[in-house]
Design an enzyme around this catalytic site. Structure first.
Site, PDB file in Angstrom:
ATOM      1  N   ARG A  51       0.726  -1.153   0.044  1.00  0.00           N
ATOM      2  CA  ARG A  51       0.121  -0.106   0.052  1.00  0.00           C
ATOM      3  C   ARG A  51       0.763   1.325  -0.165  1.00  0.00           C
ATOM      4  O   ARG A  51       0.678   2.278  -0.835  1.00  0.00           O
ATOM      5  CB  ARG A  51      -0.779   0.199   1.461  1.00  0.00           C
ATOM      6  CG  ARG A  51      -2.292  -0.295   0.937  1.00  0.00           C
ATOM      7  CD  ARG A  51      -2.543  -0.742   2.568  1.00  0.00           C
ATOM      8  NE  ARG A  51      -1.828  -1.994   2.861  1.00  0.00           N
ATOM      9  CZ  ARG A  51      -1.979  -2.950   2.490  1.00  0.00           C
ATOM     10  NH1 ARG A  51      -3.172  -3.460   2.008  1.00  0.00           N
ATOM     11  NH2 ARG A  51      -1.115  -4.172   2.999  1.00  0.00           N
ATOM     12  N   THR A  52       1.834   1.268   0.967  1.00  0.00           N
ATOM     13  CA  THR A  52       2.446   2.731   1.027  1.00  0.00           C
ATOM     14  C   THR A  52       3.193   2.891  -0.079  1.00  0.00           C
ATOM     15  O   THR A  52       3.163   4.232  -0.490  1.00  0.00           O
ATOM     16  CB  THR A  52       3.172   2.625   2.266  1.00  0.00           C
ATOM     17  OG1 THR A  52       2.585   2.272   3.376  1.00  0.00           O
ATOM     18  CG2 THR A  52       3.852   3.792   2.709  1.00  0.00           C
ATOM     19  N   LYS A  80      25.760  -3.462  -0.326  1.00  0.00           N
ATOM     20  CA  LYS A  80      27.173  -3.420  -0.618  1.00  0.00           C
ATOM     21  C   LYS A  80      27.419  -2.820   0.628  1.00  0.00           C
ATOM     22  O   LYS A  80      28.681  -2.399   0.721  1.00  0.00           O
ATOM     23  CB  LYS A  80      27.386  -2.783  -1.876  1.00  0.00           C
ATOM     24  CG  LYS A  80      27.079  -3.147  -3.252  1.00  0.00           C
ATOM     25  CD  LYS A  80      27.779  -2.208  -4.291  1.00  0.00           C
ATOM     26  CE  LYS A  80      27.176  -2.743  -5.625  1.00  0.00           C
ATOM     27  NZ  LYS A  80      27.343  -1.631  -6.668  1.00  0.00           N
ATOM     28  N   ARG A 101      11.333   3.918   3.600  1.00  0.00           N
ATOM     29  CA  ARG A 101      10.998   3.153   4.596  1.00  0.00           C
ATOM     30  C   ARG A 101      12.067   2.092   4.986  1.00  0.00           C
ATOM     31  O   ARG A 101      12.861   1.954   4.122  1.00  0.00           O
ATOM     32  CB  ARG A 101       9.817   2.059   4.083  1.00  0.00           C
ATOM     33  CG  ARG A 101       9.561   1.060   5.156  1.00  0.00           C
ATOM     34  CD  ARG A 101       8.372   0.215   4.427  1.00  0.00           C
ATOM     35  NE  ARG A 101       7.224   0.846   5.014  1.00  0.00           N
ATOM     36  CZ  ARG A 101       5.905   0.538   4.846  1.00  0.00           C
ATOM     37  NH1 ARG A 101       5.768  -0.774   4.583  1.00  0.00           N
ATOM     38  NH2 ARG A 101       4.834   1.019   5.272  1.00  0.00           N
ATOM     39  N   HIS A 129       5.181   5.902  11.657  1.00  0.00           N
ATOM     40  CA  HIS A 129       4.628   5.827  10.268  1.00  0.00           C
ATOM     41  C   HIS A 129       3.815   6.936  10.148  1.00  0.00           C
ATOM     42  O   HIS A 129       2.553   7.014   9.968  1.00  0.00           O
ATOM     43  CB  HIS A 129       3.750   4.413  10.114  1.00  0.00           C
ATOM     44  CG  HIS A 129       3.523   4.099   8.643  1.00  0.00           C
ATOM     45  ND1 HIS A 129       3.817   4.892   7.667  1.00  0.00           N
ATOM     46  CD2 HIS A 129       3.295   2.792   8.117  1.00  0.00           C
ATOM     47  CE1 HIS A 129       3.591   4.196   6.692  1.00  0.00           C
ATOM     48  NE2 HIS A 129       3.011   3.012   6.883  1.00  0.00           N
TER      49      HIS A 129
HETATM   50  C1  NCD Z   1       1.674  -0.958   8.253  1.00  0.00           C
HETATM   51  C2  NCD Z   1       2.965  -0.828   8.461  1.00  0.00           C
HETATM   52  O1  NCD Z   1       3.798  -0.996   7.367  1.00  0.00           O
HETATM   53  O2  NCD Z   1       3.383  -0.378   9.625  1.00  0.00           O
HETATM   54  N1  NCD Z   1       0.977  -1.069   7.075  1.00  0.00           N
HETATM   55  C3  NCD Z   1       0.721  -0.104   6.220  1.00  0.00           C
HETATM   56  O3  NCD Z   1       1.952   0.772   5.682  1.00  0.00           O
HETATM   57  N2  NCD Z   1      -0.317   0.205   5.751  1.00  0.00           N
HETATM   58  C4  NCD Z   1       1.133  -1.837   9.176  1.00  0.00           C
HETATM   59  C5  NCD Z   1       1.349  -3.418   9.164  1.00  0.00           C
HETATM   60  O4  NCD Z   1       2.373  -3.786   8.460  1.00  0.00           O
HETATM   61  O5  NCD Z   1       0.913  -4.047   9.992  1.00  0.00           O
END
Ligand code: NCD
Length: 360
Positions: A51-52, A80, A101, A129
């Site tokens: 999703r993100t 590396k 991320r 997040h």
């Molecule tokens: C969440 C995350 O990555 O923290 N997912 C997301 O970005 N929608 C929640 C999860 O992974 O449980």
């Protein structure tokens, strides 16, 4: 706005502004189709994501911009041994805005300190997040028309759930919010969240281990996945993984206008049968995430960015102690200063990257 590392980097007014823009984008998408023409978004995902990452990429494409991306750390120079700082410096030359991320807590902060383009934290370990919180807040506002006077239940993995930490931080700024924190004691909310955003802010909260007993009081139920990848002990994960399952029976005890949110992915903590309940809004929430990310990209690309921020040494402890959190970026990134700053109540010091309290 410079970088978005912590949801509190956005003021309450800036959040409302993003919600208003996102609403307009949702209603009039074509109006925005050229807003980011000739701009490039870089997505750097050193941890799994559907999703993100895709919603950021879709957001940029819908704004007429372009994307470059690293979606697997094994195919980038991180494999590396390149540092986060060097990666950020390089990507700054190739894009206009960057999304990162990373499994290490504080990695996006380190990247932002080495970036001269705006940087967005898309999840750092079990820490924060903020852009999931944007999706959460949009969905809450669309359905409740307010952020004040709400009873918010957070259920599941409150220890490692970074979306929970950011959502508490964001909502703790509104009036008359009450949190019901539902988790097994092993997965209770971390101390830094409890102290900084609840106790010191005088936000009302109760801790509970029963979803059955708590559900009837809630205006919002925020379910979360038990974060398997953050456990050191797989046996403990197996023991806790089915702690809470929201099903049709439990939904019968909830208010008619309670809404159910979940950052997704779901494993088994919400029965698929709940999906058809009109109160289940998690798929809408994921869709809303894209509109909020579009609004965020527009805003950030139009903000001034300060380059090479230096930490002043005043009130900080530099390089005298190491952070005790082995998931903190400060203990694995080469030659990174360890920095501790006073906590809000000034009684202790905490790591600037991951917020873990200093143990001397
Ligand atoms: C969440 C995350 O990555 O923290 N997912 C997301 O970005 N929608 C929640 C999860 O992974 O449980």
């Amino acid at each position: 706005m410079k970088h978005l590392i912590n949801i509190l980097d956005l003021s309450v007014d800036e959040l409302q502004d993003l919600i208003n823009i996102a609403k307009d984008i949702k209603l009039n998408p074509l109006k925005y189709q050229d807003y980011c023409k000739n701009k490039i978004l870089a997505t750097l995902f050193f941890e799994p994501s559907t999703r993100t990452r895709l919603s950021f990429e879709s957001a940029m494409l819908r704004l007429g911009g372009q994307i470059i991306s690293v979606s697997d750390s094994n195919t980038s120079s991180a494999a590396k041994g390149e540092s986060i700082a060097d990666t950020a410096k390089i990507v700054s030359n190739y894009a206009d805005i960057m999304v990162m991320r990373h499994p290490k807590e504080g990695a996006p902060l380190v990247a932002s300190l080495n970036s001269n383009i705006p940087l967005i934290n898309a999840g750092d370990g079990g820490h924060f997040h903020p852009t999931q919180t944007l999706a959460d807040l949009y969905t809450i506002f669309e359905n409740k028309s307010r952020f004040d006077n709400l009873v918010v239940g957070l259920c599941g993995d409150l220890k490692y759930g970074r979306t929970v930490h950011s959502l508490i931080a964001a909502l703790s700024r509104y009036k008359n919010i009450k949190f019901v924190l539902i988790s097994p004691k092993e997965l209770a909310i971390p101390d830094f969240i409890k102290e900084e955003f609840l106790e010191l802010e005088n936000v009302e909260f109760v801790e509970s281990n029963s979803l059955e007993n708590s559900i009837k009081d809630l205006d919002i139920l925020y379910m979360t996945r038990i974060q398997k990848e953050r456990f050191d002990d797989l046996e403990e994960f197996n023991r806790l993984k089915d702690s809470y399952i929201l099903d049709e029976d439990k939904m019968k005890n909830a208010k008619d206008d309670m809404i159910v949110l979940h950052p997704l992915p779901r494993v088994n903590e919400i029965s698929v049968k709940v999906d058809k309940d009109k109160r289940a809004l998690y798929f809408e929430e994921a869709a809303n995430g894209k509109f909020m990310r579009m609004a965020l990209i527009i805003k950030m690309l139009n903000s001034q960015i300060e380059t090479s921020i230096e930490f002043s040494k005043e009130n900080k402890i530099f390089n005298k102690y190491k952070c005790k959190n082995k998931k903190c970026i400060s203990i694995c990134e080469q030659e990174l200063d360890s920095i501790f700053i006073p906590t809000k109540n000034k009684n202790e010091y905490k790591c600037i990257y991951c917020e873990t309290l200093l143990e001397k």
